[in-house]
Design a protein around this motif. Sequence first.
Motif, PDB file in Angstrom:
ATOM      1  N   GLU A  14       0.576  -1.107   0.019  1.00 57.02           N
ATOM      2  CA  GLU A  14       0.139   0.078  -0.114  1.00 57.02           C
ATOM      3  C   GLU A  14       0.836   1.084  -0.062  1.00 57.02           C
ATOM      4  O   GLU A  14       0.760   2.086  -0.705  1.00 57.02           O
ATOM      5  CB  GLU A  14      -0.898   0.038   1.249  1.00 57.02           C
ATOM      6  N   ASP A  15       1.992   1.316   0.823  1.00 55.71           N
ATOM      7  CA  ASP A  15       2.750   2.487   0.835  1.00 55.71           C
ATOM      8  C   ASP A  15       4.069   2.274   0.692  1.00 55.71           C
ATOM      9  O   ASP A  15       5.108   3.070   0.992  1.00 55.71           O
ATOM     10  CB  ASP A  15       2.402   3.229   2.137  1.00 55.71           C
ATOM     11  N   ARG A  16       4.561   1.118   0.309  1.00 60.45           N
ATOM     12  CA  ARG A  16       5.934   0.882  -0.014  1.00 60.45           C
ATOM     13  C   ARG A  16       6.105  -0.259  -1.050  1.00 60.45           C
ATOM     14  O   ARG A  16       5.395  -0.982  -1.158  1.00 60.45           O
ATOM     15  CB  ARG A  16       6.869   0.628   1.359  1.00 60.45           C
ATOM     16  N   ILE A  17       7.395  -0.445  -1.404  1.00 62.44           N
ATOM     17  CA  ILE A  17       7.766  -1.538  -2.523  1.00 62.44           C
ATOM     18  C   ILE A  17       8.954  -2.463  -2.079  1.00 62.44           C
ATOM     19  O   ILE A  17       9.602  -1.768  -1.265  1.00 62.44           O
ATOM     20  CB  ILE A  17       8.076  -0.908  -3.978  1.00 62.44           C
ATOM     21  N   LEU A  18       8.881  -3.398  -2.759  1.00 65.39           N
ATOM     22  CA  LEU A  18      10.322  -4.088  -2.229  1.00 65.39           C
ATOM     23  C   LEU A  18      10.999  -4.269  -3.474  1.00 65.39           C
ATOM     24  O   LEU A  18      10.467  -4.945  -4.594  1.00 65.39           O
ATOM     25  CB  LEU A  18       9.679  -5.592  -1.735  1.00 65.39           C
ATOM     26  N   VAL A  19      12.024  -3.916  -3.667  1.00 61.59           N
ATOM     27  CA  VAL A  19      13.245  -3.934  -4.613  1.00 61.59           C
ATOM     28  C   VAL A  19      14.152  -5.110  -4.512  1.00 61.59           C
ATOM     29  O   VAL A  19      14.814  -5.040  -3.399  1.00 61.59           O
ATOM     30  CB  VAL A  19      13.781  -2.888  -5.101  1.00 61.59           C
ATOM     31  N   ASP A  20      14.366  -6.030  -5.340  1.00 62.66           N
ATOM     32  CA  ASP A  20      15.501  -7.121  -5.191  1.00 62.66           C
ATOM     33  C   ASP A  20      16.718  -6.592  -5.951  1.00 62.66           C
ATOM     34  O   ASP A  20      16.666  -6.570  -7.128  1.00 62.66           O
ATOM     35  CB  ASP A  20      14.813  -8.390  -5.653  1.00 62.66           C
ATOM     36  N   VAL A  21      17.856  -6.529  -5.084  1.00 63.68           N
ATOM     37  CA  VAL A  21      19.053  -6.410  -5.667  1.00 63.68           C
ATOM     38  C   VAL A  21      20.155  -7.324  -5.473  1.00 63.68           C
ATOM     39  O   VAL A  21      20.699  -7.257  -4.097  1.00 63.68           O
ATOM     40  CB  VAL A  21      19.487  -4.877  -5.275  1.00 63.68           C
ATOM     41  N   GLY A  22      20.299  -7.991  -6.263  1.00 64.15           N
ATOM     42  CA  GLY A  22      21.409  -9.150  -6.096  1.00 64.15           C
ATOM     43  C   GLY A  22      20.922  -9.976  -4.891  1.00 64.15           C
ATOM     44  O   GLY A  22      21.834 -10.534  -4.271  1.00 64.15           O
ATOM     45  N   GLY A  23      19.407 -10.439  -4.739  1.00 59.83           N
ATOM     46  CA  GLY A  23      19.071 -11.166  -3.712  1.00 59.83           C
ATOM     47  C   GLY A  23      18.874 -10.668  -2.360  1.00 59.83           C
ATOM     48  O   GLY A  23      18.490 -11.374  -1.547  1.00 59.83           O
ATOM     49  N   ILE A  24      19.118  -9.375  -2.334  1.00 59.67           N
ATOM     50  CA  ILE A  24      18.678  -8.360  -1.130  1.00 59.67           C
ATOM     51  C   ILE A  24      17.457  -7.655  -1.324  1.00 59.67           C
ATOM     52  O   ILE A  24      17.452  -6.900  -2.302  1.00 59.67           O
ATOM     53  CB  ILE A  24      19.755  -7.655  -0.697  1.00 59.67           C
ATOM     54  N   GLY A  25      16.455  -7.824  -0.532  1.00 55.16           N
ATOM     55  CA  GLY A  25      15.246  -7.037  -0.693  1.00 55.16           C
ATOM     56  C   GLY A  25      15.483  -5.817   0.051  1.00 55.16           C
ATOM     57  O   GLY A  25      15.414  -5.791   1.480  1.00 55.16           O
ATOM     58  N   TYR A  26      15.075  -4.592  -0.543  1.00 57.41           N
ATOM     59  CA  TYR A  26      15.058  -3.270   0.045  1.00 57.41           C
ATOM     60  C   TYR A  26      13.583  -2.918  -0.085  1.00 57.41           C
ATOM     61  O   TYR A  26      13.064  -2.673  -1.017  1.00 57.41           O
ATOM     62  CB  TYR A  26      15.972  -2.330  -0.732  1.00 57.41           C
ATOM     63  N   GLY A  27      13.052  -2.492   1.377  1.00 58.54           N
ATOM     64  CA  GLY A  27      11.848  -2.138   1.429  1.00 58.54           C
ATOM     65  C   GLY A  27      11.881  -0.509   1.188  1.00 58.54           C
ATOM     66  O   GLY A  27      12.504   0.163   2.202  1.00 58.54           O
ATOM     67  N   ILE A  28      11.161   0.120   0.625  1.00 48.62           N
ATOM     68  CA  ILE A  28      11.328   1.482   0.084  1.00 48.62           C
ATOM     69  C   ILE A  28       9.825   2.177   0.375  1.00 48.62           C
ATOM     70  O   ILE A  28       8.844   1.686  -0.538  1.00 48.62           O
ATOM     71  CB  ILE A  28      11.729   1.879  -1.251  1.00 48.62           C
ATOM     72  N   TYR A  29       9.691   2.970   1.098  1.00 47.94           N
ATOM     73  CA  TYR A  29       8.223   4.000   1.340  1.00 47.94           C
ATOM     74  C   TYR A  29       8.201   4.883   0.100  1.00 47.94           C
ATOM     75  O   TYR A  29       9.208   5.487  -0.202  1.00 47.94           O
ATOM     76  CB  TYR A  29       8.409   4.438   2.410  1.00 47.94           C
ATOM     77  N   MET A  30       6.966   4.834  -0.569  1.00 48.85           N
ATOM     78  CA  MET A  30       6.853   5.625  -1.567  1.00 48.85           C
ATOM     79  C   MET A  30       5.498   6.371  -1.525  1.00 48.85           C
ATOM     80  O   MET A  30       4.662   5.786  -0.963  1.00 48.85           O
ATOM     81  CB  MET A  30       6.894   4.938  -2.824  1.00 48.85           C
ATOM     82  N   PRO A  31       5.173   7.504  -2.277  1.00 48.55           N
ATOM     83  CA  PRO A  31       3.756   8.306  -2.118  1.00 48.55           C
ATOM     84  C   PRO A  31       3.028   7.346  -3.040  1.00 48.55           C
ATOM     85  O   PRO A  31       3.554   6.673  -3.968  1.00 48.55           O
ATOM     86  CB  PRO A  31       4.292   9.502  -2.915  1.00 48.55           C
ATOM     87  N   GLY A  32       1.831   7.617  -2.703  1.00 46.95           N
ATOM     88  CA  GLY A  32       0.763   6.554  -3.297  1.00 46.95           C
ATOM     89  C   GLY A  32       0.752   6.829  -4.918  1.00 46.95           C
ATOM     90  O   GLY A  32       0.400   6.111  -5.604  1.00 46.95           O
TER      91      GLY A  32
END
Length: 205
Positions: A14-32
């Motif tokens: 709802e308010d964030r995304i998960l980006v996979d970078v080389g097997g590491i998942g980064y949780g990033i909050y983003m505007p709707g």
Amino acid sequence: MISYIRGTLAEIEEDRILVDVGGIGYGIYMPGESITRLPAVGTEIKIHTYLNVREDAMQLFGFLTKDDLKVFRLVIGVSGIGPKGGLNILSCLSPDDLRFAVMAGDAKAISKAPGIGKKTAEKLIIELKDKLSIEDTLSRLGDSEEENMSVSSGISEIQSEAVQALTALGYAASEAAKAVKLAAPSPQDSVEDVLKAALKQMISL
């Protein structure tokens, strides 16, 4: 400092995304508003980021463009507005809409964001009116540098009068300012000409 993250979009919440970078998942909050413009899960993306470090947590806030990130930094630079508040504002208003709201002094539009009261919105307008350049928006609306120069020079007074006239008719100040800018008046246009063109824009907004 993490300036940006490039990887595979693994998940959208709802308010964030998960980006996979080389097997590491980064949780990033983003505007709707930005989340709605994301590509499909599994696509490679590049997210411009701001790292917020607290005693109890480290949070990443992400944006699709450098301009979005620039506006976010300016917003959280206002006393009383933290990263979450900045995210709420940019979820309700795009960076360009925020520029129009600040230019028009429309605290009501800004205070619609969760956790942002009228006084905070008014403070934001005062502190950012000289920092949020409306020309940045005009440069994207125009088709060429020459058009941008014609829009941004010699007609500010006419545009201002047109915005005042529209607000007198009951339109929100930010909507009126946006319509006048989108009408792209020329230096030869009268206030009446600008009003007619802006009213046509208001219908489509």
